[in-house]
Design an enzyme around this catalytic site. Structure first.
Site, PDB file in Angstrom:
ATOM      1  N   ARG A 603       0.809  -1.225   0.000  1.00 14.83           N
ATOM      2  CA  ARG A 603       0.000   0.000   0.000  1.00 14.83           C
ATOM      3  C   ARG A 603       0.842   1.275   0.000  1.00 14.83           C
ATOM      4  NH1 ARG A 603      -4.121  -3.370   2.184  1.00 14.83           N
ATOM      5  NH2 ARG A 603      -3.200  -3.585   4.239  1.00 14.83           N
ATOM      6  N   VAL A 604       2.052   1.211   0.527  1.00 12.87           N
ATOM      7  CA  VAL A 604       2.844   2.447   0.536  1.00 12.87           C
ATOM      8  C   VAL A 604       4.151   2.332  -0.226  1.00 12.87           C
ATOM      9  CG1 VAL A 604       1.915   3.320   2.710  1.00 12.87           C
ATOM     10  CG2 VAL A 604       3.895   1.827   2.734  1.00 12.87           C
TER      11      VAL A 604
END
Ligand code: ATP
Ligand code: MG
Length: 740
Positions: A603-604
């Protein structure tokens, strides 16, 4: 007869004359050549003698260098270097062994020394030595006594508080009276009354102690002696350190001791079972505090109820029984931290278990520590390369990120984590591998592998194996995190692997059930989510003001039959910043690493990916998704059109290109090169099974070239460079025969 003799003689003379006439020239020539030869030899010998000058003396340097033959000299140098290396190695091993032996003998010897000294001091003729101090000690104790919050709470419920005065010898009456009055006065301040007891206990050797409620003010000789021995045990030995000198120090220390008053709280064991026990007393104890049992075992407070305290025990609990005294240590559970831990294997309390001697770390950190707050953090921005194609291209991990590795048993979860550790070599990242509930042999193999790859230099292994108590397994990841935090707050980058958290959750469930906590879903206690979130929240990327360090976490979770919607997997997925999902079906098909690209996300990490890999992998996920969809579809119909077939075979080749051996991390440039080559169709003419060979040839071809150097810089490709790369790739496939 004489005539015949005369005729024969005449014949012989005539024959000799004829022979001489015929062979004269030849005979003369033979003699002449022979003479000439002798003369020549003589001349040469004379000339040689005349020319020969005295030989110069071999100079000293040449003699030192040894044999003039270069090869022999090289061999000689090599042999002596090897000899020196072995001697050094031997020296290190010997000194480690020596230190280890000293540690152990010292500990045992000091304990014996303490007991002997106790016996010696307890002898009647020595009694006078300790008697003169009593009044002194009593006055010092009286200057210290006060009521703790626990005592006050107790007094609000009961009017009476127990006050016990214990001494080695019967005390003078006026002294006892003085102490009793002081205690009465103290309790009177909150409207309570003491129930005053006076005891004599020869085990104290000398001095006295006063117990008010749960607090003990200890001024006895036995306690002072215990403190001194502990001091010696925990002191780092200097090279001249030996048992006899320690003994001498101890005796002089005892004689010089000023009987400082030791203040601590005391409790006792009510009941014990399976590594947890219930305690009574310890009125002011806090959650997470350490306690010490009479036999030296340590425990940690995990539960506080109105009339009993739940405590987990770290070491052997065979000698602990109901009634055993417990002493409050006065600090939270903590572990040694620092560079001393690198290259070592330690247990949950930071005690080395690799047989390489004591750690002698100078710093410690509490195992439970608040996670960095929002203002202390920064968003993830730089990549943490794992060297695994499928991960670095599709689910990139950034420094400070928490990326879950999830999958069934034996799907290659540990292998991925180890590859990531091995790939940190030379990148100034400290690695911590926390093994929870694993077999000893597995951990030993991992240790050997990391050592072989030179990765132990920057790695610590924290190990609570399958045979360790639930307590130790519960504590291991927190201990590992504390060790990592030390480096993170120093501004360094850390990679921590928790292998695995499902076993950690099971250990915690066992503890919680023993501590009688209510159980919830799947019999796990309700706070198991909080357990893992407070652990993983401690991994972060710190802001520049905080030093800019980072701790990247790779927790591992084992699923049952691929069920990622079970309680612990869903918890872990929601806590982390993405997951790498390992698929049993893919594994069985031979895909290694068996990463399911559809279910894996980061996600990051995208923000931290190098621009080059981002560019190269941009369309990859899409085309792989397309491939998977068509693959399911194509399983049912035998007739597929050309377009579909093309997508399918391209997908197969790409999946083959994402395969990778264990312990063979690649550089960013290499990853970009192979993905670019396959996705741009340079491998279109070879079957998926040949991609492996293709990759090998490709890397060999481009090794050391400017193109690979430029790719390794990780910069985005412009059109011009793309064309150059394509040209080079076209030349390669033609040269290596991968076309047609
Ligand atoms: P466990 O559930 O027992 O902890 P795991 O999921 O951690 O297993 P690993 O121990 O990493 O899995 O790997 C299992 C097996 O898979 C290994 O014995 C290894 O032979 C094989 N394996 C894993 N990754 C690869 C790879 N990239 N290439 C070849 N074989 C691999
Ligand atoms: Mg494993």
């Amino acid at each position: 007869m004489p005539e015949r003799f005369i005729y024969a003689l005449i014949n012989f003379i005539i024959l000799a004359a004829i022979v001489f006439v015929v062979f004269r020239k030849l005979i003369v020539r033979i003699f002449r050549t022979r003479r000439e030869q002798i003369n020549k030899d003589l001349d040469e010998a004379e000339a040689a003698l005349a020319m020969k000058e005295p030989e110069p003396l071999t100079d000293t340097e040449a003699t030192v260098e040894g044999p003039s033959d270069g090869r022999i000299a090289a061999l000689y140098a090599e042999a002596s270097a090897e000899h020196n290396r072995r001697m050094d190695e031997m020296e290190v091993r010997l000194s480690t062994l020596r230190r280890d032996m000293l540690d152990r003998t010292n500990k045992a010897a000091l304990e014996k020394l303490r007991l002997d000294t106790c016996a010696l001091m307890a002898k009647e003729e020595n009694a006078a030595l300790f008697r003169r101090h009593e009044r002194n000690i009593a006055h010092r104790i009286l200057s210290l006594i006060k009521l703790t919050p626990g005592d006050i709470t107790y007094l609000t419920h009961h009017d009476v508080l127990y006050v016990t005065l214990t001494s080695a010898f019967p005390l003078e009456e006026d002294l006892v009276k003085e102490i009793e009055t002081a205690a009465k006065k103290l309790l009177d301040t909150v409207g309570g009354e003491p129930s005053f007891w006076v005891l004599t206990d020869p085990d104290c050797i000398g001095g006295l102690k006063l117990r008010i409620g749960d607090t003990v003010y200890d001024g006895t000789v036995s306690n002072a002696l215990l403190g001194l021995v502990n001091n010696v045990i925990h002191k780092r030995p200097d090279p001249s350190h030996d048992v006899s000198s320690a003994g001498n120090t101890l005796i002089s220390d005892v004689l010089a001791v000023d009987f400082n008053i030791d203040t601590y709280q005391l409790g006792r064991v009510i009941s014990i079972s399976d590594g947890i026990c219930w305690l009574d007393g310890l009125a002011d104890i806090m959650f997470g505090e350490l306690v010490e049992f009479e036999n030296g075992a340590m425990g940690m407070i995990q539960d506080i109820e109105p009339n009993r305290i739940g405590c987990i025990i770290f070491e052997d609990y065979e000698n602990i029984e109901s009634g055993t005294k417990v002493r409050r240590v006065g600090n939270m559970a903590s572990v040694p931290v620092g560079n001393e831990l690198l290259g070592r294997v330690v247990d949950s309390l930071g005690t080395p278990i690799d047989g390489l001697g004591n750690l002698w770390a100078t710093e410690t950190r509490p195992v439970e520590f608040a996670a960095p707050s929002i203002t202390m953090r920064k968003s993830v921005s730089s990549p943490l390369h794992t060297g695994i194609k499928a991960i670095d291209a599709l689910v990139p991990i950034g420094k400070g990120q928490r990326e879950l590795i999830i999958g069934d048993r034996q799907t290659g979860k540990t292998s991925i984590a180890l590859d990531a550790i091995i790939n940190q070599k030379g990148k100034n990242t400290v690695c911590i591998y926390v093994a929870i509930g694993q077999k000893d042999t597995t951990v030993a193999e991992i240790y050997e592998k990391l050592k072989e790859k030179g990765a132990m230099e920057y790695t610590t292994i924290v190990c609570a194996n399958a045979s360790s108590s639930a307590t130790e397994q519960y504590l291991a990841p927190f201990a590992g995190t504390a060790m990592g935090e030390h480096f993170m707050y120093e501004g360094r980058d850390v990679l921590i692997v928790y292998d695995d958290l499902s076993k950690h959750a099971v250990a915690y469930r066992e503890l919680s059930l023993l501590l009688h906590r209510p159980s919830g879903r799947e019999a796990y206690p309700g706070d198991v989510f909080y357990l893992h979130s407070r652990l993983l929240e401690r991994s972060a990327k710190l802001s520049d003001e905080m030093g800019g360090g980072s701790m990247t976490a790779l927790p591992i979770i084992e699923t049952l039959s691929g069920d990622i919607s079970a309680y612990i997997p869903t918890n872990a997925i929601s806590i982390t910043d993405g997951q790498i999902f390992l698929d049993t079906d893919l594994y069985n098909e031979g895909q290694r690493p068996a990463i399911n690209v559809g279910l894996s996300v980061s996600r990051v990490g995208g923000a931290a990916q190098t621009p080059l890999l981002k560019q190269v992998a941009a369309s990859l996920r899409m085309s792989l998704a397309q491939y998977r969809e068509l693959q399911t579809f194509a399983q049912f119909g035998s007739d597929v059109d050309d377009d579909t077939r093309r997508v399918l075979s391209a997908g197969e080749r790409m999946m083959a290109a994402l395969m990778q051996k264990r312990y063979a991390p690649l550089t960013d440039g290499e990853i970009a090169l192979i993905i670019f080559a396959v996705s741009e169709g340079f491998a279109d003419d070879i079957p998926a099974s040949g991609v492996w060979e293709f990759e090998k040839a490709l890397f060999a071809h481009f090794k050391g070239t400017d193109i690979l150097k430029r790719l390794s810089a990780g910069k985005r490709m412009d059109e011009e460079f793309k064309d150059t790369l394509k040209g080079a790739l076209a030349a390669f496939v033609k040269e290596a025969g991968y076309v047609g």
